[in-house]
Design an enzyme around this catalytic site. Structure first.
Site, PDB file in Angstrom:
ATOM      1  N   SER A 149      -0.388  -3.213   2.489  1.00  0.00           N
ATOM      2  CA  SER A 149      -1.739  -3.705   2.248  1.00  0.00           C
ATOM      3  C   SER A 149      -1.694  -4.576   1.011  1.00  0.00           C
ATOM      4  CB  SER A 149      -2.681  -2.510   2.013  1.00  0.00           C
ATOM      5  OG  SER A 149      -3.930  -2.926   1.504  1.00  0.00           O
ATOM      6  N   TYR A 162      -5.075   5.559  -2.249  1.00  0.00           N
ATOM      7  CA  TYR A 162      -4.650   4.554  -1.273  1.00  0.00           C
ATOM      8  C   TYR A 162      -3.692   3.551  -1.913  1.00  0.00           C
ATOM      9  CZ  TYR A 162      -5.103   0.999   2.410  1.00  0.00           C
ATOM     10  OH  TYR A 162      -4.853   0.085   3.413  1.00  0.00           O
TER      11      TYR A 162
END
Length: 301
Positions: A149, A162
């Site tokens: 990501s 995350y």
């Protein structure tokens, strides 16, 4: 460079939605054998039916990618059916928000289990198979794609758990690239770093295991969920477009694959802080409204 995908085998985790599903669709149209892996049975069933209707030979597994024994059994079944896969998409992922000190042990175990351990298992189980196949056949080619990501290159506030998981995936994949280059020119790897793209990741809680049940969300976690829903839902780049970038990237042996290259300005700013030894700057410097709104929401009484 890989130019022929027909008849090749691909393993895809998180294949029931988002990037995994879109990559499976491309693979089916290219005539590939597909191994579909997902934790959500109904989504997996739908994906399986769709790929079979497109003419693909499909092997499906409902499993939790964080579980070593389940991944081991799946990898053995894949080898027995198709031999070493030519492509492995370690794509399964879940999202989590909130202040980093508010993450519970269960939050950390869940997010790192799926986002990081899922990739670890995919790499440790399939890479040896692929290298063995390459050693036996000089024309054999393979590629491993790990989904990270932009959160693996930036450290946005209120997304700590995350961020940690995705930074680890970037590090793992960069190291995998270097390690592979030492032993083979036939197996490549790429890391995908999407920004905000409309997928099902913002509703990850639907598949959270009961034994890792979360406590009542904190204020920051609720704010993080709302902001993620808004950002992901309003994304202009589609999962299908990212999937095509992935296939194009594999064909070109491109390591870093970005959905939003324009966001790299924020990455450049972060790297400059490291090199210049200055304190971290706002990771949303090009979108100051995001940080401003988050601060206002968190400080509101």
């Amino acid at each position: 460079m890989i130019t022929n995908f027909k008849g090749k085998t691909a393993v895809l985790t998180g294949a029931g939605s988002g990037f995994g599903l879109e990559c499976a669709r491309i693979g089916a149209k290219l005539g590939m054998n597909l191994v579909l892996v997902d934790v959500q049975q109904d989504a997996l069933d739908q994906a399986t039916a769709e790929m079979q209707a497109l003419g693909a030979e499909v092997l499906s597994f409902r499993l939790d990618v964080s579980k070593a024994d389940q991944m081991q059994a799946m990898s053995e079944a894949v080898f027995e059916r198709f031999g070493a896969p030519h492509f492995v998409f370690n794509n399964a992922g879940v999202a989590s928000g909130g202040m980093i000190w508010e993450g519970t042990v269960s939050d950390w175990e869940w997010v790192l289990g799926v986002n990081l351990w899922g990739v670890i298992h995919g790499v440790r189980l399939f890479t040896p198979m692929m290298l063995e196949a390459a050693a036996k056949d000089p024309s054999w080619q393979g590629h491993i794609v790990n989904t990270a990501s932009m959160a693996g290159l930036l450290n946005a506030p209120n997304m700590g758990v995350y961020n940690v998981s995705k930074h680890a995936v970037v590090s793992l994949t960069e190291t995998l690239y270097q390690d592979l280059r030492l032993v083979s020119d036939q197996v490549g790897t790429s890391v995908v770093c999407p920004y905000f793209v409309p997928t099902g990741i913002s509703q990850s809680q639907r598949n959270r295991p009961a034994q890792l049940d979360s406590q009542k969300p904190t204020r920051s976690q609720l704010i993080g969920q709302a902001m993620t829903d808004k950002a992901v839902g309003s994304g202009k780049v589609t999962a299908a477009e990212v999937a095509q970038k992935v296939f194009d990237g594999m064909a070109a042996d491109q390591f870093y694959i970005f959905s939003h290259p324009r966001a790299l300005g924020n990455v450049h700013s972060r790297m400059e802080c490291i090199v210049q030894q200055t304190n971290p700057t706002d990771p949303f410097a090009e979108r100051p409204d995001i940080g401003r709104d988050l601060k206002l929401a968190l400080r509101a009484t």
